[in-house]
Design a protein around this motif. Structure first.
Motif, short mmCIF file in Angstrom:
data_model
loop_
_atom_site.label_atom_id
_atom_site.label_comp_id
_atom_site.label_asym_id
_atom_site.label_seq_id
_atom_site.Cartn_x
_atom_site.Cartn_y
_atom_site.Cartn_z
N GLY A 103 0.90 -1.18 -0.13
CA GLY A 103 0.01 0.19 0.01
C GLY A 103 0.87 1.26 0.07
O GLY A 103 2.10 1.05 0.30
N TYR A 104 0.33 2.35 -0.10
CA TYR A 104 1.14 3.56 0.02
C TYR A 104 0.20 4.69 0.50
O TYR A 104 -0.87 4.62 0.54
CB TYR A 104 1.36 4.04 -1.69
N MET A 105 1.01 5.79 1.07
CA MET A 105 0.44 7.02 1.45
C MET A 105 1.26 8.08 0.83
O MET A 105 2.46 8.12 1.09
CB MET A 105 0.19 6.94 2.92
N ALA A 106 0.77 9.29 0.41
CA ALA A 106 1.39 10.48 -0.22
C ALA A 106 1.00 11.65 0.32
O ALA A 106 -0.50 11.67 0.46
CB ALA A 106 1.89 10.44 -1.44
N VAL A 107 1.48 12.59 0.92
CA VAL A 107 1.16 13.74 1.48
C VAL A 107 1.71 14.91 0.99
O VAL A 107 2.60 15.12 0.30
CB VAL A 107 1.25 13.82 2.98
#
Length: 969
Positions: free
Chosen positions: A290-294
């Motif tokens: 999975g990924y998260m970017a901000v």
């Protein structure tokens, strides 16, 4: 003598003889003699408390050979049916490039590596993770991406928590607003987490006019493209939400983002999702990165891991984990997430998939997928059905024509008979999701099915001549206008030769189990046998969709169910769920079961969890995530739970006591003799006992938590049961419970009424790696499992005893014994010499070792766990290295080397450092070939000591762009 045969010249049929390093009886006898014991049984009985120690054999089948195990596993695999999936719903067929499958997924240089907490010996995987972060940040239009999450559902749940924390103006009872077009499994995981945190969830349908509901919400989660396939311009709704001071997250498909405008460009604050379709098989649900970017300003709120750019002692660029790495071990109940592991191996695969294809290659794949999807839509229309949404990327929602004579269910059944899996939405609607593996023949077959005909060959008009670029194809809107993947790395490794050499260069920079022992305490870096790994690429396991019909997955479910039953037997519990896809998620699931149990019994106010101060930091973070309050319990001078303090805490909180969380053997590496008393005290007060299974490698076959007083445990299959760490993930963290908690295990499928719900996106979590642990248990058998545990205890005590005259062993238990790990106390040595525990850890690199665990659970110490897989020669090599380092410390203490300029302070030494002017008070040979190091087998780190603080200030790679690279050439 003629005709005689050496007793060790035959090949053993027992796998345990290969798994256990100290196999030869003379070696075992030597180690036992060093400790003063006559047998492993005598040592085991002395080490473990009599109240929990058992000689009763496990009720498991006898061990089989590697060949027999593989035959049994093949028979289970044959019960699965791999039909071509068009289900979509976040899981898609993909082609894993052979160069990546062979040289990453199947390479022990990548899959046996540990989390890159020692950056000097992890530069290869850190660079690979930076590639992944760069791909994600570029495609999502965000400033910073992390080094992967567990899956899309848990990433979305983490996003909800981040939005709640970062929105400080919203009222306490504000809701999280969730797009009705979100994937159902994502919504289920959000509901599980939100319920525990007391966050109201409001699902809203934006399909009609995109208007926001008249309710206060702190955050908004949108799906892009939607679960129904619909692609909307999200900019207006994002702008409207931000006008109302909400934080906005978008769950986005990375492949779609090569054609669609990025969430960042549309105004979102963060993006989440999965990289599964970047070359990672579906695997019945995982593991996937999975990924998260901000956006800028939220970097320090990111959960999980983040690779930052730093420099080494020579000024060279170097990478390291940055900011909040392992923050849960530092902040404990104040941690913002309990995620301790990631999906590094899968993130490396996905990142390398992007490196291999480059931006043009990814766009071609996406364009072809979209062109085939248009062909499916044309076929549906030609058959008289209606395409519900006109703007889509890869998924067509079809309303079945009333006069077709077929319902959606009948068409789905006919497709299944023909070898295709379609997704039924309701009686009148179905969906078809196209992916990279779809062919023109598949589209022709689908056209026949939609027209009510038997599948036949031929191509549809749209699919006959698929363009190599976007020309001639009607792209979905909003079309991508922003650039992505401009860094040179995505333009220079597009041939197999280039990719092969790039992967080799990176892996050569790293230290993994294929090089030598990784003696990390609490991390259990043991053999990940080749036979155990064989099945992960079998298509019968790797190509199953997690929501495929039950008739297609009989073998997979049977294998997973057998594994759950075996784990229940090993631990003494009544039921197990393998759904949690990390140890942290297993902790969370176990605590949710305890909480549900108390609610069920009319005690919703039981919300206090007692946690020893020595416990893993994830314990406290998981408890808070489960909506519970943490009360610490002191430990005594021997590293045990302070019974008097425990009595006081129970007395104060008796009517609100939900549970105690105990790590056993303790985090201090000893078998606490009072464990049965502790369990009884908590039960008498109405609480439940949670035993953290992180140290189960010291218990299997010798003691069973479910029988000595525990109610629930999580297990780490990536530790005790041989799933490799993969550079920091994948992991599996099953939860095991007593009969009274069995009904509160995670929901097995979507839509079930459950007290807990889903804790990860897929019903069986990271199912495709479960065969690894299945194979380990099947080949070891009850006797081999017990012997492995006894050998792990033997090896740890052997190291502790031999090193005790050089380094104090901080904690020991009964008979002056440790469990399966020991803590070497360097605090006094450091105070006298100025040599830090970091110096010792870095100097071990020069000796060809990965350092033990530093400063956990006690600052200024090294926690050593050798595991049962290491042979006596490797154990002695490590011991000799530590003794030699102690002599080097003495040289500093005696003034022979300056405190600021000695082999320890300057470690590690690179080959490049030898070519520079040498003005140190020790020789080049002392630097890189200290005593016991074989020059022919020397491991060379590629960087010197990395500047930690600098890395926290520089999170983004300053790699050259393709234009800058072109100028150079």
């Amino acid at each position: 003598m003629a005709g005689s045969q050496h007793p060790n010249s035959f090949v053993s049929a027992l796998f345990s003889d290969r798994h256990i390093g100290v196999g030869a009886q003379p070696h075992v006898h030597h180690m036992l003699s060093t400790l003063g014991f006559a047998s492993l049984e005598e040592l085991s009985a002395a080490a473990l408390p009599e109240s929990i120690y058992t000689t009763e054999p496990l009720s498991l089948q006898a061990a089989v050979s590697e060949e027999a195990m593989l035959a049994e596993l093949k028979a289970l695999a044959a019960k699965n049916t791999v039909n071509k999936s068009f289900i979509g719903q976040g899981y898609y067929g993909t082609h894993t490039p052979g160069v990546i499958q062979r040289n990453v997924l199947e390479s022990p240089a990548w899959y046996t590596a540990y989390t890159p907490y020692q950056p000097e010996i992890s530069q290869g995987r850190l660079e690979a993770l930076l590639n992944f972060q760069t791909v994600v940040a570029d495609l999502t239009g965000m400033v910073t991406a992390n080094a992967s999450m567990l899956d899309e559902g848990t990433a979305a749940a983490e996003a909800v928590a981040l939005m709640r924390r970062s929105n400080r103006t919203a009222a306490p009872d504000a809701v999280i607003l969730v797009d009705a077009d979100v994937f159902p499994q994502t919504l289920a995981v959000i509901n599980t987490r939100a319920k525990a945190m007391g966050i109201p969830v409001l699902v809203h349908d934006f399909a009609d006019d995109g208007a926001l509901p008249d309710v206060e919400f702190f955050g908004l989660l949108l799906q892009y493209p939607g679960d129904s396939g619909l692609v909307r311009d999200l900019a207006p709704v994002i702008a409207a939400a931000k006008e109302r001071k909400a934080v906005v997250a978008v769950a986005a498909d990375l492949l779609a983002l090569t054609l669609l405008e990025s969430p960042g460009a549309l105004g979102a604050d963060l993006a989440v999702g999965t990289s599964q379709r970047f070359g990672v098989p579906m695997g019945f649900g995982g593991p996937h990165a999975g990924y998260m970017a901000v956006r800028q300003g939220l970097e320090r709120s990111l959960p999980g891991r983040l690779v930052g750019v730093s420099k080494d002692a020579a000024g060279n660029q170097a990478y390291r984990l940055a900011l909040q790495t392992r923050e849960q071990h530092i902040r404990r109940e104040k941690a913002t997430s309990n995620i301790c592991t990631a999906q590094v191996l899968l993130a490396v695969m996905a990142g390398m998939y992007a490196v291999y294809h480059g931006p043009e290659g990814l766009r071609k794949i996406a364009t072809r997928v979209h062109a085939l999807t248009l062909a499916v839509a044309d076929a549906a229309t030609a058959a008289g059905h209606a395409v519900v949404h006109g703007n889509f990327f890869d998924t067509v929602k079809i309303r079945i024509a009333a006069g077709s004579g077929h319902s959606a269910a009948e068409l789905v059944a006919a497709a299944h008979t023909a070898g295709y899996l379609l997704r039924q939405i309701d009686h009148g609607h179905l969906q078809i999701a196209v992916d990279e593996t779809t062919t023109e023949a598949d589209v022709a077959a689908l056209a026949g099915l939609l027209a009510g005909r038997a599948p036949s060959g031929g191509n549809s008009a749209r699919a006959t001549d698929l363009p190599a670029d976007a020309s001639g194809v009607d792209l979905p809107t909003p079309a991508r206008a922003t650039e992505y993947m401009a860094n040179a790395v995505f333009h220079t490794h597009n041939s197999e030769t280039q990719m092969l050499r790039y992967l080799r260069r990176l892996s050569d920079a790293d230290y993994a189990l294929d090089r030598g022992m990784i003696p990390l305490g609490s991390c259990t870096m043991k053999l990940n046998a080749t036979a155990e790994m064989a099945a992960i690429t079998w298509p019968e396991f790797s190509e199953l969709h997690p929501f495929a019909p039950a008739s297609d997955t009989v073998g997979m479910v049977e294998m997973a169910t057998q594994l759950e039953e075996w784990l229940a037997e090993i631990t003494g519990y009544d039921a197990v769920s393998v759904q949690p896809n990390a140890g942290s998620q297993g902790e969370f699931a176990g605590l949710m079961a305890i909480r549900a149990f108390h609610v069920e019994n009319g005690n919703p106010d039981r919300d206090v969890v007692l946690i020893p101060t020595s416990a893993h930091g994830t314990n406290a973070a998981s408890a808070v995530m489960a909506g519970l309050k943490v009360v610490p319990v002191a430990t005594d001078g021997f590293g045990n739970i302070d019974i008097d303090d425990l009595k006081r805490r129970i007395s104060v909180h008796e009517h609100r006591l939900a549970a105690i969380m105990v790590t056993y053997p303790s985090t201090h590496g000893v078998f606490e003799t009072s464990i049965s008393t502790i369990c009884a005290m908590v039960h008498d007060a109405g609480g439940q006992v949670y035993v953290d299974g992180a140290n189960l490698n010291a218990l299997v076959g010798l003691a069973r938590p479910g029988k000595f007083g525990a109610d629930v445990s999580h297990l780490n299959l990536h530790k005790t049961f041989c799933i490799p760490h993969g550079g920091g993930g994948p992991g599996v963290g099953p939860v095991a419970v007593g009969a009274h908690l069995a009904k509160h295990l995670p929901a097995r499928e979507l839509g079930l009424d459950s007290s807990v719900g889903l804790v990860s996106s897929a019903p069986y979590g990271s199912a495709s790696i479960l065969p690894i642990s299945w194979a380990y248990i099947r080949m070891m058998g009850p006797d081999g499992l017990r012997l492995a545990t006894q050998t792990a205890i033997l090896s740890a005590n052997y190291i502790a005893r031999r090193l005790s005259e050089h380094y104090p062993v901080l904690y020991t238990g009964a008979h002056d014994l440790v469990a399966h790990e020991c803590i070497l106390d360097l605090r006094g040595i450091s105070a006298d010499s100025g040599v830090s525990v970091d110096d010792v850890a870095k100097r071990l690199i020069d000796y060809g070792f990965h350092a033990p665990t530093m400063s956990f659970p006690v600052a200024g110490t090294l926690m050593v766990e050798p595991t049962e897989s290491e042979d006596l020669g490797e154990l002695d090599r490590f011991i000799d290295a530590m003794i030699a380092i102690r002599k080097e410390i003495s040289a500093v203490q005696d003034g022979l080397w300056p405190a600021e300029d000695n082999p320890l302070a300057n470690a590690p030494h690179t080959a490049q450092s030898l070519t520079r002017e040498w003005d140190h008070p020790y020789s080049r040979e002392e630097a890189v070939f200290p005593a016991g190091v074989d020059p022919r087998a020397k491991y060379w780190p590629v960087v010197r000591r990395v500047d930690q603080a600098y890395g926290d200030r520089h999170l983004v790679c300053s790699c050259p762009s393709i234009e800058e690279l072109a100028e150079v050439f």
